[in-house]
Design an enzyme around this catalytic site. Structure first.
Site, PDB file in Angstrom:
ATOM      1  N   GLU A   1       0.818  -1.218   0.000  1.00 55.63           N
ATOM      2  CA  GLU A   1       0.000   0.000   0.000  1.00 55.63           C
ATOM      3  C   GLU A   1       0.852   1.268   0.000  1.00 55.63           C
ATOM      4  O   GLU A   1       0.749   2.104   0.920  1.00 55.63           O
ATOM      5  CB  GLU A   1      -0.967   0.003   1.197  1.00 55.63           C
ATOM      6  CG  GLU A   1      -1.967  -1.147   1.138  1.00 55.63           C
ATOM      7  CD  GLU A   1      -2.923  -1.176   2.333  1.00 55.63           C
ATOM      8  OE1 GLU A   1      -2.654  -0.478   3.322  1.00 55.63           O
ATOM      9  OE2 GLU A   1      -3.913  -1.900   2.267  1.00 55.63           O
TER      10      GLU A   1
ATOM     11  N   GLU B   1      -6.586  -7.388  -1.219  1.00 54.85           N
ATOM     12  CA  GLU B   1      -7.257  -7.410   0.090  1.00 54.85           C
ATOM     13  C   GLU B   1      -8.730  -7.069  -0.132  1.00 54.85           C
ATOM     14  O   GLU B   1      -9.051  -5.980  -0.591  1.00 54.85           O
ATOM     15  CB  GLU B   1      -6.632  -6.387   1.055  1.00 54.85           C
ATOM     16  CG  GLU B   1      -5.145  -6.614   1.293  1.00 54.85           C
ATOM     17  CD  GLU B   1      -4.551  -5.662   2.321  1.00 54.85           C
ATOM     18  OE1 GLU B   1      -5.319  -4.932   2.974  1.00 54.85           O
ATOM     19  OE2 GLU B   1      -3.310  -5.645   2.459  1.00 54.85           O
TER      20      GLU B   1
END
Lengths: 651, 651, 651
Positions: free
Chosen positions: A144, A315
């Protein structure tokens, strides 16, 4: 390839004797990919150069024995505490000049070259130790990028790096002064080393100063990633290198970074994303337990483009999360429906985050497929259902090019954050409004970068709120034979963030004979109604034009003008106006549409059309002419329901 | 002992020739205690070691001559300016890393041991100089610990102290890593000296990191106080040592600090406290000139418990204050009514702040009993009336144990500030909601700490939103024979801020066979109605249980479950739901109640029941069977009216 | 002298070959004054002591050849980058202690004496180089002192300067301790060098500490200006020295600074000023495209007073600006109407900002008279129209003294920001409310400083919310024979920010026998209605008085009391109440008024009355007895319309 499920797993969080049973259950539930390792550096190298890779190899062994493929995340998002002793100046600095310390994650400065070397070192170590493992399915770089606003650091390293970057870009300080318009407010520099970062000023910086700093910062993220990519590809050319992007964190150019990945992935948390979005309260209430029906879809289409056609969900929200101000439980069935929506948009893998809810650390309130006591949580059953259905549907065709495309451009996001002129004006907001208006009609849309060289094959292309034309995009526009929707604000600046000589939208007269001569920005609640329906809000241009006026507002200001198939929209429309404009274009282009019930959305993949009901009430599908029966569900859809139709064309 | 009035006085603010007349008037108005000295350090020691105690001794002489007892405040809340020259690093540091300077008050760091020694020194000097004075009635340590958010300092002293405290607590860094779950996000430490404070991080800290820092900081406040207490008790064992707590500043554990005080006191500013509270606007409007009818009462009951049964109001609002955004004039009569409410809850002394309004400094707009021109302000007449009435009522019985108790726990306050999961979720909010629901029925309530070893004698005990069970509390619950109301969120964590192995509420199956398997948190305006009335808001748990479902919501989610006399509430209720649950328990426990008019509240002390009308309209009391006539007022109550009834049982 | 138009021009932004054509067009449009140079330092002195004045001389030559007079701005608001290398500590420091860097403007600290010398040096250089130029029309010192909150700096230089200033003011630290009331909270100092700045404290500073720092800071701005003024006047005694004030930035005393200017000017941006004001949303919506109808007028009257009768608009908004959250296009005609309003109030020059919209830098979205492509923008045509009309009207009489005056006092602004007691309470808010209530009746008003020695000639004078009486103002009040409106809060403090011995309003008993004994401040939505109409809001005093009660509220609290011709208002009124009080005074004073349509305002200058219609609808003027026909427009006014009537008295 049929798409499959995955899951995120943290063997280092659990006693080793749990691993075998975990792997067996993953396999039973139909999971095929397991991502591990991306936060494990302190367990891989507890003290400098004291490498402890055995446990990870054993974990991969266990997973592999159960037929699972493993994605290993390089652990560079969480350097261990000793790393700060080694490189005290690697910590990021916020816009107030405060050093951000150790104790959470992403505590590093992309401009710090010493840390970049450390990241290369651990990547090389992992590649050497695990690259040949038969269970290895690929790599994730870091985790991320940009999350928590970490793209920007206002450190000395960033300042020096920025000065060097500017010198590379402009060659001489005289060139920079001219390009930046530094005659304004005596902002001329004598030397590159005088140029500071655009924070902590008396008032706002020169917009090009701010934009160049954002470009520089974006470049550092890409460079950081490339170091890892090059190592991993050199060692194992055939394994995919993936990064898990965070849709909301658009501070670096995801298209640009993707030059150094093979597959894009993103982390999809529909409920939290809606909660922290700018959507009106009415929408937030309506979709509190579902997430916005178009937001995840938009990002699916975006990341398919970012990933050169290949993309995953790394995710997937499986239940309530922990990081919004309120974290509602999803509507029963959403963990299944979200997966289907992703597959419909071409996802190769949808990987739930996470296997078992962590009882410690910052994310204790983040649900998993298992509860902390290892019992199945609702997400577990959702995953099992999706796995079973995927086999039933024999799903997995390729994604056809859409008939509609919309341009999404990171630099334009940055530009209008820097120079809003109307609070809340944003590039992405305009892009998503147009995207949603098409999607409500069941139209499949592609999201393209501003570097797109040709629009051939599209019926309609939209380019809203674009900072400046690129050479490629001018060419694409010049040669395009479909319908083009441009504006507002598109082409109102040059790449150097100044007003073009001929004023916006800066198109050749033969394409569009129009100049924006005035900009009127207006506060909420004072929208100007448009004759026929809808209203202009926030942003309203006055144009000098010879084009045909298609729509105008109650003060006779043109709102939509047309020259041939090129349409220019002069204002930010409310939902009704954007829908009217899109409907007008659909009619002009004679584009086929579906008649979807409220709350229902659809997407075609290969030979199938997937419907998802985002509404809180049941819905009944209208039969579509091109369908030949259902493989999952049927025309009666429950809330959070999924229906998969087989296309007649497939026969 | 009959309760009496007091006042706060600053002889150092006035010409010495005013003192005699001031003391005479205090005595006339019925005041018996005078607190002085707590901000006077710069006048007691104008330069280092240059002690000027004579004026204070003369002030005590004067007050004593008029029959007044003096409480001397140690002046450690306002170290003089030269102290900063001596200890430049004693200044507190805020969460942004900014040093807070000299020029207001509480400008010291609880972790700074050098300043702790200075505080001991001036305490010893005062004890020596004034300990034998016949007018001395007791001591106040410092002033309003924690006020202005001063419990926390992010200084080097705090960091080093915290590291040492952690080493004491955990012994080894391996133990700490395990207890904290530092495998999460690679947060492992190699040495204690690597552990920083939980501020200025990239995102949120590990919740146990934050909670341990709060525990450490609370311990420093207690340790700072104990130094003074030990000196004062060693010198004058019989004189009470008091601290004046600030209800709203719950950042240190008041129960824990109270191990080093003899009498608790608190500073009661009902109007300002309502203004800065989280109460809905409707309540703020309704009680703008009265303060919330239950908030002061709750704190009276809390500090009676904190003070081991002995408590005072050290500062009572006498009129408008200066520190809220708006500072309304109290309803005429409130300065009297507030005093009566405090006495009804067992206050030994109610001391108004302050004698004469200061014409200079930060609190010029804070009213006193006298105006700045020494003429009586309304509070003066209120005080005189209370004095007269106290003698008439011959009030002063002991406080009987209530039949209902509620647990209030400071660590739980901290825990849910650290991990809210729903914005606005708080331990204290739940405690006060239950407290109010009982109090509306005229039920007297005790507020107990989480270390309470037994509930024997109580009919009903409530334990809402408790972080983790203590050993004592588990025992109390195990042996309790009355009705117990637990939850929501109670027992959902361990002391190390992790989820217990068996999940919350973490009670043995024989007591309550239930597991919280899911938490749904919901934004305002989206409450889920409960069948029969009321709604769940903010926090909503889903449980796996075999207990009886007493109430459930419109989605069939259990809201109140029961196993024998143990009730578990799964959600944060709105006012209506909390009242329903409390009413249900009252009925189950067959608890006697009063039928109070709207806005009226009551409390029994000894042989008397005191009624206060917080409403803006007159109210008529319903006759209560156990009363035998009125000693103050009668059944017709004006706004701000007070009625004191003698209990028949007293005959 | 007939008033004329001006414009702001930046020759350094444009190729030199554009200058001639620009000057010719300026002249054609009727412009007579051109301001240049105020941001040009980096082009005048690109490196230290490397002076490049030739281009500026050539620019002045060109402008002069076209009959234009040039105002040269000293470029001290934008020191070039190399100056920071020379004086690294000249950068200002914000209240959080963060140094504000180079990259925008006003990046200097008024307390930095080294930079003050540099400012003197460049002023001297310009004076020498251009002082004799025949086209020179005057000077502007610096630009917009105080803009962006730059009056205050929390630097070491400021701290040392403040300590020195305090020593000069108080002589001894004992005197300061007494004057400040430092016995409060042990704030006594032993030496001046211990006194810090009033930022970054634990809670609020002593109000006199804060006020003295504001006084000190204001003095530094005045001193900075005086250095330039003295140089310029010594060199060219006959040329006016002007500064362009920013109405909203009242952090320094404009009256006080004006001791070192010859002509006041201000920068009038009516739309942005309304947007960032505290006006209610209803007013903001109503006048979004016009600006508040009274705000610019108030400042015209203020700066006429600041400028000793002489004043200009140095920057007049010509279209949309760039710095508010929303920047609406003005109603067509407003750029003309604003100019007329300014002329009506006595402006000698109205100078539009700016000639041509800049395509680069921070203000690209700020319109000019020309578009960036050099085509006329709407403001260009407005300017041409005003020029033509000015000649038609033969306008230009002197300003007669008004019959009503209101006192505006900078120290009172600062004082109530420091000690609000009711959020939103402000001196200026009260002044402007009274100003507007008179102006709605067509009454012309003067705005006077608190140093005004006599009110002779006025019928009515208002002194609302004044911190403390000055000796001059007490004298003016004592000898005034007209009607005086005082309060609320006026005289409630001494110059040392303490409560006067006799309490506010601190007037001799023979003038007003009244003491404010209590202050009740109340949140929005809880106003207390006044019998007869209107309501008290925010601030409500209770007085002990023998004066006549003229108005009282629903709780019988006096709202307006009178003793002879002295009226005291005890509360902050809503619009209706302020209007009632003003109407009452107008009736008592028998003051002539006009009957203006809604949205229309008027002002008399010399022999003319100018009407402006701020409404969004047409309006019809009621004939006024003293008028003898119209020279511009007529009785029917369009939105943004201007009508100029000749007064019969002129015949």
């Amino acid at each position: 390839m049929n798409p499959v499920l995955g899951v995120c797993y943290y063997p280092e969080h659990w006693p080793e004797d749990l691993w075998e049973r975990d792997a067996a259950r993953m396999s039973e539930v139909g999971i095929r990919y397991v991502r591990i390792g991306e936060f494990a550096w302190s367990r891989l190298e507890p003290t400098p150069d004291n490498l402890q890779l055995d446990w990870m190899i054993r974990a991969v062994d266990v997973l592999g024995r159960h037929g699972l493929k493993v994605i290993i995340g390089t652990p560079t998002a969480t350097p261990p505490r000793w790393m700060i002793d080694k490189h005290p100046d690697m910590l990021p600095v916020d816009a107030n000049g405060h050093v951000k310390g150790f104790g959470s994650r992403r505590h590093y400065d992309f401009s710090h070259l010493g840390y970049r070397d450390e990241a290369a070192r651990i990547t090389r170590i992992l590649a050497d130790a695990l690259g040949d493992h038969p269970a290895l399915g690929g790599w994730q770089t870091d985790n991320e990028y940009g999350c928590h606003g970490t793209t920007y650091s206002y450190s000395d390293a960033a300042r020096l790096g920025f000065q060097h970057w500017l010198e590379e870009k402009y060659g001489s300080v005289e060139t920079l002064n001219k390009a930046w318009g530094n005659a304004f407010w005596s902002m001329d520099y004598n030397r590159f080393d005088q140029i500071g970062l655009p924070n902590l000023l008396v008032c706002e910086p020169n917009p090009i100063h701010a934009l160049d700093f954002r470009r520089y910062s974006s470049d550092q993220v890409a460079a950081f990633n490339k170091v890892q990519y090059d190592i991993l590809k050199a060692r194992m050319p055939d394994l995919p290198v993936i990064h898990n992007f965070m849709s909301r964190y658009a501070e670096f150019d995801h298209f640009d970074l993707a030059k150094s990945i093979d597959v894009a992935s993103w982390d999809s948390y529909p409920i939290g994303h809606l909660a922290v979005s700018d959507e009106p309260d009415e929408i937030k209430r309506l979709y509190m337990r579902q997430g916005d029906p178009d937001n995840a879809a938009f990002h699916h289409d975006l990341y398919r483009s970012v990933g050169h056609g290949r993309w995953w969900i790394m995710e997937q929200q499986p239940g309530p999360v922990n990081w919004a101000q309120f974290n509602p439980d999803p509507l029963p069935g959403m963990a299944r429906a979200w997966a289907w929506e992703a597959f419909a948009h071409g996802a190769e893998v949808v990987s739930y985050f996470r296997w078992r809810q962590a009882p410690f650390g910052q994310e204790q309130m983040h649900s998993g497929l298992l509860r902390p006591d290892s019992e199945p949580a609702p997400g577990y059953h959702a995953a099992a259902q999706v796995s079973a259905e995927l086999q039933k549907a024999n799903f997995g065709g390729d994604m056809a090019r859409g008939r509609v495309a919309v341009i999404y451009d990171y630099q334009s996001e940055w530009a209008w954050e820097i120079e809003q002129q109307a609070r809340g004006f944003s590039h992405g907001g305009h892009v998503r409004a147009i995207y949603s208006a098409f999607r409500k009609h069941g139209v499949d849309i592609d999201v393209l970068p501003s570097t797109t060289p040709s629009f051939e094959g599209y019926d309609i292309v939209a380019i809203p709120a674009l900072l400046a034309w690129t050479v490629a995009l001018r060419d694409a526009v010049n040669t395009f034979e479909g319908h083009l929707l441009v504006g507002p604000r598109t082409g109102s600046k040059t790449e150097n963030f100044s007003i073009p000589k001929g004023l916006g939208p800066d198109l050749p007269q033969n394409l569009l004979d129009a100049k924006v001569t005035r900009v009127d920005t207006i506060p909420p609640g004072l929208a100007v109604t448009v004759k026929g329906g809808g209203a202009s809000q926030l942003w309203r241009e006055k144009v000098e034009t010879r084009a045909k006026v298609v729509m105008e507002d109650s003060e006779d200001v043109p709102v939509l003008i047309a020259q041939g198939k090129l349409f220019y929209m002069t204002s930010s429309g409310d939902r009704a106006l954007v829908q009217r404009v899109v409907d007008y274009l659909i009619a002009e282009a004679n584009l086929p549409t579906l008649n979807l019930p409220a709350g229902v959305r659809s997407r075609v993949r290969g030979d199938f059309r997937v419907y998802v009901n985002y509404g809180s009430s049941p819905a009944t599908l209208n039969a579509a002419a091109d369908e030949a029966g259902y493989v999952v569900g049927g025309p009666e859809m429950e809330p959070a329901g999924v229906t998969v139709a087989r296309l007649a064309t497939a026969d």
